[in-house]
Design an enzyme around this catalytic site. Structure first.
Site, PDB file in Angstrom:
ATOM      1  N   ASP A 195      -4.054  -8.140   5.347  1.00  0.00           N
ATOM      2  CA  ASP A 195      -4.903  -7.835   4.193  1.00  0.00           C
ATOM      3  C   ASP A 195      -4.141  -7.536   2.902  1.00  0.00           C
ATOM      4  O   ASP A 195      -4.708  -7.597   1.818  1.00  0.00           O
ATOM      5  CB  ASP A 195      -5.818  -6.650   4.521  1.00  0.00           C
ATOM      6  CG  ASP A 195      -6.865  -7.008   5.556  1.00  0.00           C
ATOM      7  OD1 ASP A 195      -7.209  -8.196   5.647  1.00  0.00           O
ATOM      8  OD2 ASP A 195      -7.335  -6.107   6.275  1.00  0.00           O
ATOM      9  N   THR A 248      -0.054  -6.083   8.213  1.00  0.00           N
ATOM     10  CA  THR A 248      -1.491  -6.373   8.111  1.00  0.00           C
ATOM     11  C   THR A 248      -1.659  -7.600   7.233  1.00  0.00           C
ATOM     12  O   THR A 248      -0.958  -7.749   6.238  1.00  0.00           O
ATOM     13  CB  THR A 248      -2.286  -5.197   7.509  1.00  0.00           C
ATOM     14  OG1 THR A 248      -3.583  -5.688   7.111  1.00  0.00           O
ATOM     15  CG2 THR A 248      -1.621  -4.632   6.276  1.00  0.00           C
TER      16      THR A 248
END
Lengths: 352, 352, 352, 352
Positions: free
Chosen positions: A133, A131
Site C-alpha cells: 500500500d 506492504t
C-alpha cells in the site's frame, strides 16, 4: 565499543504479504550472519510468536528466495495480539528464546502490534515496511509497492489492447482502500484516462454524470476510442462491477470491469522491491546494532533513515502532488474552445 | 489449372478480439502478396463492411504487428448484421470493391454472420478461428486460446504465492461461459485445487457444501494450507465475488475473489497463438486459391484441415476427456482410508 | 487383471534441465499416489542412481513446484554411466530399493543411458521426454520446448523494439545445435527476417554474400529498416558474435549479437509445457501399470502414444515442412519484378 | 507575465534508444498541448535535424505509445554532428521551422551534441536523460535504467533456475562499459554471487585466480551449488564467452556464458521508467516555459531539479556506496574461521 552488544535477533513477517518480504528476510539473515548475530524466525507472524512456532535461520536457508513473492516464514493477521495477555505471552517467548531484538516486517497494523508489545517487553524492536500500500510515513516506498504497481500496470496494458480493438470503456479495480498510491502510479504508468482514488474522493467525490461527461470530452477532444479507468477499492459502492453495470444501464456505455484482487501481491518481485528490501533489511540489523528501538528502517531520497514507529502510521503520507498535477491536469484534455478557469489554474507558476 | 482465378480478397476481424488476430492478419496479407493477390481490409468487423469503411493493406502495413494483441483493423460486435438488408448491403460493398473472397477472422458469431452473408453474396468466404474460447469444432485450438490460458495461469501463479503465505482460499474467475477450455487448461497449468466449469456444472452442479467438504479433504489429506479455485464465468450466481462472500459468511472460510475479465484478451500473444495464426492465415488464402468457400481454416493433429463453416458451431467440441480425467481424478487427493468406488472408476483400463 | 502388479517406482531427471521437469515429476508422484504406488527419487540423474542418493517422494513434496523451472531433484550429465560397471551398480541400487519401474525424465542421452541400463536390469523403464530441443521422435513436443521458444520469442520481441528504433541488423543465437526446432518456431513467432538452422545449413550452407543480398532485398522490397536473424548455435564459425563482426567489418553493416544461452532453460514454464508434463507424467505411470517397458511416453496429435525408446533417437524427426514453407517461402519478400522460378515452386499445388 | 513567451518546440530522440523514450515523448507532447505550445519532432535524432526530416506531433499521435520501447520518432547516432557545418545547418533548420526551444531526449553524447549546437543557435535547449546506463549526473535515475535492470534481473533469475538444477557456474554479460549501474543493481536484485563492474575493476582488477578462490569459498561456506556472475561489458578481454572458456580450460570449472546485448533496451518499459519519463518530459516543457536553457530535466530525491547540461557528463556520478557495501561486504560470505581484516572493515561504525 563500535556496536551495541546483542547476540540474537528474531524476525517475523506479519499482515498482508507483500512481494519482497522474502528478499527482506534474506537481507536480515545475511546481515545478521555478517555481523555475527544469530537469527530465529517466528512463523505466521504474531500468531507464531504467541505459539512459539520458531525456526532458526542461517544464510543457506535464504540464499535463493529473493525472486519469489510470499514469505517462506508465512504471514498472518492476528487480531488477538491486541490484548495484554497476548503481548505478555509474546514477551515471555522472546525472553525464553534469548532474543535481544525483534525485526517486524509488515505494515501499519504490524507496527501497532510491535508498539503494543513494547509495553510488555524491553528488547529492541525494529520495523521494516513491507506492504504493497505504500502508506507508511518515513520511507519513500514500502517493500511490495513497486511490484503491485507493476502488476496493475501490466493488467492495464492488456486492457488497453482490447479496449482499443473494441472501442470500449473499462474499469480496473486496484488495491488501496485508504491510500491511492497504487492507483496513482498505475494510472500514470499505463496512461489510463481516469483515476478514482481515496484522496481525490475525500476531496470531491466523483459523480457518475461528471464521469460520463469526462468520457465524452476525452472522446471528442482527443479522438480516443477507448477509455480506461483505475478505481481504488472501496471508492464506489459495489466496486468496479457495480460501476460498470451502472454505466451500461444508465448511460448505454458498454463497460467491462476487472478486479485484480490479490494478484497484486504475487509474482516475481520487481527489481526495485528486491533492492529496497536488501537496503532496509540490512539497515534494520545495523539499527539494532546501534542500540535503536521502536524505529522503522526506511529510505528517503536515497538515504537510509530511521523513523519512530508511531510516526509511521500517525503522520499522514500524502500522494506526490506533482504526480497528481501531471496526471490530473497536464495530461488531461482541455476543452478545445479555450477553458479560462482551467488554464489559469494550470499556469506554470502554479507548479510546485 | 493450378489455382482458382481470384485477384482480390477482403479481410475483417469480428466479435470479441483475441490475441493473435494481428498475427493472422499479417499472415493473410503476406500470403496474399506471395500469391499475387490484392487485400482490402474492412475496419470494425461487419460494421465496416456495412459502412464500406475499407483500407487496402500491403506487406509493409503488417510487418511488425504480430507481437501485439488487439487488431489494427479493429473489431466490433454487430447485431444488426443478422438482417437481410444488412447482408445485401454488405454484398453490394463487396461487389463494388471487386472482392473475390472474404476472410473472416473471428468466433462462432462471426461465422454465423458469414454464413448469413453467403445467402446474399456469391463470392468465397473463408473463416479463420479467432477467439479465446476455443469453442469451435474443426480445429484443435483457436487463435487467442493459448494466450488466454497463459494469462490466467500467470494470475493463478501470483495468487498461489499469496495463498501460501496467508494459508487462504482464493477464487479466480476466468472467461468461458459456455465452454470450459480456458478453465480446464489454466487449472491444469497452475495446479489449482478445483475447477468449476460449464461442462462439469451441466453434468452435476457443485453445491457449496460439497465444495467445503473438498477444501477440508485437500487440507487433511494433502496437508495443504492454500486452496485455489478456477471458476468459469456465469457458473455461480453472482460470480467469484458472491461465492467468496458465501464461503466467508456461511462457513467462516476467509476467501478472496479475483475477476480477470478482459485481461485475458490482452498482452503479447503467446508463441503458440502467433505460430497458429501464421498457419491458419496462410491456409485461408490457399483455400481461397483452391476455390473453397464457406469453410474454416483449422489445424487438427498438426495438419491443416478445412471444415464446413456451419459444422464449426453446430458440432459440439468436448473438453479433452483425458485432461479432465487427470485433473479431476488422478490429481485429486483420495480419501486416506481407501475409496473403493473411486479406484474402480480410475483403474488403468479405464483410461482412453 | 486390470493392472500389472507393481508397487514401487523410481524417478530421476537427467541431462540438461528443461522447464517443466518439475511439473512432470509432480505428475509422476501424484499419479503414483493415485494408483497406490510408492515413489523413490534419485537425485542428480544417473549420478545419484550410481551413488544411491535417493529420497522418497509423496504428494505433499511436489504440490506447488510446477510453476518453477529447474528440477527439485536436480539433474546432471553423467558420461561415466556408459560403462557396464556403472549400469551394474545402478541395477544393484534399484534392486536393493525394491524398484519395479524406473521413470527417466530427460533427452536422448538420458534415454540411451536407460537402454544401456536395461541390459543389466530387468525392471521396467519408461522415458518421459524432457528437453528443450524437441528432437525426440515419438512425441509432437518435448517438455521444455514451448518455454524455450517463448523465451527466445520474448528476447526477439525486445530486439525488434531497438532494431526498429535504430534501423539496425541483429543476430540472436538460440539453442539447438543438431535440430532447428527452437530456431524455426522462435523465428515464426517473432517475425524474424531470417533463420539459420542446422537442417537448412546441412541442405545448403548460407554464404555471407547471400545473407547480405537478402538483407538488401528485404530493405528494398519491404522498406524495412530493421533486420533480425535467428541463428541456431554451432551454425556459424564463432557464432553470433563472429557473424556480427564479419557483417560490420566486411560489409559495413552495423550489427549487434545476442547470445541467449541458458536463459532458454529458465523462468516459469509455459502453460503448454506444464500441461504436457501432466499428461506425459501420468501416462508414464499408466504405461508402467500396463507392464510396458523401454518405451517413451509421448503425445501425437492429442493422443497419448508409447514409442520404443531406441526409436526416439534413431528415427529422424524433421521440422514441420509446412512451417518451413511458410517462413522461408510465403513470408519471404519476392523480387518486385517477378521471379518466375520462385513463383513456380510456390504454386499452391505445391503446398502439402 | 507568468511564463516566458514561446510558441513552438522541437523534440528528438538521440543515441542508443532507451525504454521509456516514447513515454517521455508523450509527456513532452501532452505538456506542450496543455501549455498551448506546438510540437515538431525531428526523426532519427540529429540526423533528422540535419536533413529537416520533421513531423508535427499532437496529443492524438502519442496517446498510447508509453507501453512500448523504442521510439516512434526513431533514434540514431550521428558522429557528423560534431562539425560546425552540421551545427549551423541544424540551427538553420530550427530557425526555418520557427522553433523556440529544442528538447533532446538522450544520453551524454546527445547532450554534448546539444551543447555544441548552442554555439550556433540561440534558441533554448532542454535535455531529458534517456539512456539505460544511468551515467548522467543530475538525476537519480535516467529513463530506461529501471527497465534494463529489470530485464537483466529476469535473465539472471532464469539462469539461477538452471544453475541450481545443474550445480553450475554462469556468467551473464550486461551493458555498461563505463558505468556499473546496471551491473550493480541487477546483481543485487538477483542475488548473484559476484559482480565485475568498471568501477571495481578500475580500483582493483579481478584476477582469475581470485575469482576461482571466491567460487570455492562460496561453495564451502554457504554450501551453494550454483554461482552466478554479472559481468559488465568490456571488463574482461573477450567478454563472458572468453571468461567461461578460461574457467573451463584452466580450472575445469564447467561454466556457461550469456550475452544479453540489446535485449536490455527492449520490452515493455518498467513502471518506474514510464512514471519518470512523465515527470521529466513535463518538467522539460516547464523549464522551457520558465526561459531556462542548456539544462537537463532531472529528479533528485523525489524533486524535479535542473542541472546545467555540461555538468551532466563532466561531474562524476558514483555508484551508491551503500549498495556496493551491502553487496560486496554484507552479503558476501566471510571465512568460517574468522577474518580479522575484513571484520574490522565491516564494523557497523564504518557504514555510511
Amino acid at each position: 565499543m563500535s556496536a551495541h552488544e546483542i547476540k540474537k535477533i528474531a524476525v517475523l513477517t506479519s499482515g498482508g504479504d507483500a512481494p519482497g518480504m522474502n528478499a527482506a528476510l534474506r537481507a536480515v539473515v545475511l546481515a545478521a550472519e555478517h555481523y555475527g548475530l544469530q537469527v530465529l524466525a517466528f512463523r505466521h507472524g504474531y500468531k507464531g510468536l504467541l505459539e512459539n512456532d520458531a525456526v532458526p535461520l542461517v544464510a543457506q536457508d535464504v540464499l535463493h528466495i529473493l525472486q519469489y513473492s510470499g514469505t517462506i516464514i508465512k504471514s498472518a493477521r492476528c487480531p488477538e495480539f491486541k490484548t495484554d495477555e497476548a503481548a505478555k505471552k509474546a514477551a515471555e517467548n522472546l525472553q525464553n528464546n534469548d532474543i535481544d531484538a525483534l525485526v517486524v516486517i509488515g505494515g501499519d497494523g504490524s507496527f501497532r502490534g510491535a508498539e503494543h508489545l513494547s509495553h510488555h517487553w524491553n528488547g529492541q524492536i525494529i520495523g521494516v515496511p513491507g506492504t504493497i500500500d505504500n502508506d507508511l510515513y518515513g520511507t519513500d516506498a514500502t517493500i511490495g509497492f513497486a511490484t503491485a504497481v507493476s502488476i496493475a500496470m501490466d493488467a492495464l496494458d492488456k486492457i488497453r489492447d482490447t479496449a482499443e480493438a473494441m472501442d470500449r470503456v473499462f474499469i480496473v479495480e486496484v488495491m488501496g482502500r485508504e491510500a491511492g498510491f497504487i492507483g496513482l502510479s498505475s494510472t500514470m504508468a499505463s496512461g489510463a484516462e481516469r483515476m478514482i482514488l481515496p484522496e481525490l474522493q475525500r476531496e470531491k467525490p466523483l459523480t457518475i454524470a461528471a464521469l460520463v461527461k469526462h468520457i465524452e470530452r476525452v472522446k471528442k477532444v482527443r479522438g480516443e476510442s477507448s477509455y480506461v479507468m483505475v478505481l481504488s477499492e472501496h471508492q464506489w459502492p459495489g466496486g468496479a462491477v457495480a460501476l460498470a453495470e451502472q454505466l451500461e444501464a444508465e448511460y448505454h456505455l458498454p463497460c467491462r470491469p476487472c478486479l485484480l484482487g490479490h494478484i497484486q501481491r504475487g509474482g516475481s518481485p520487481a527489481a526495485a522491491d528486491r533492492i529496497l528490501a536488501a537496503q532496509l533489511g540490512v539497515y534494520a540489523i545495523e539499527l539494532a546494532l546501534q542500540g535503536e528501538t521502536l524505529v522503522m528502517s526506511g529510505i528517503q531520497g536515497n538515504k537510509a533513515v530511521a523513523t519512530p514507529l508511531p510516526d509511521t502510521w500517525q503522520i499522514d503520507k500524502p500522494l506526490d502532488p506533482n504526480l497528481v498535477h501531471i496526471q490530473h491536469r497536464v495530461f488531461n484534455p482541455v476543452k478545445k474552445n479555450g477553458d479560462a478557469e482551467l488554464s489559469a489554474k494550470n499556469s506554470v507558476t502554479n507548479v510546485a
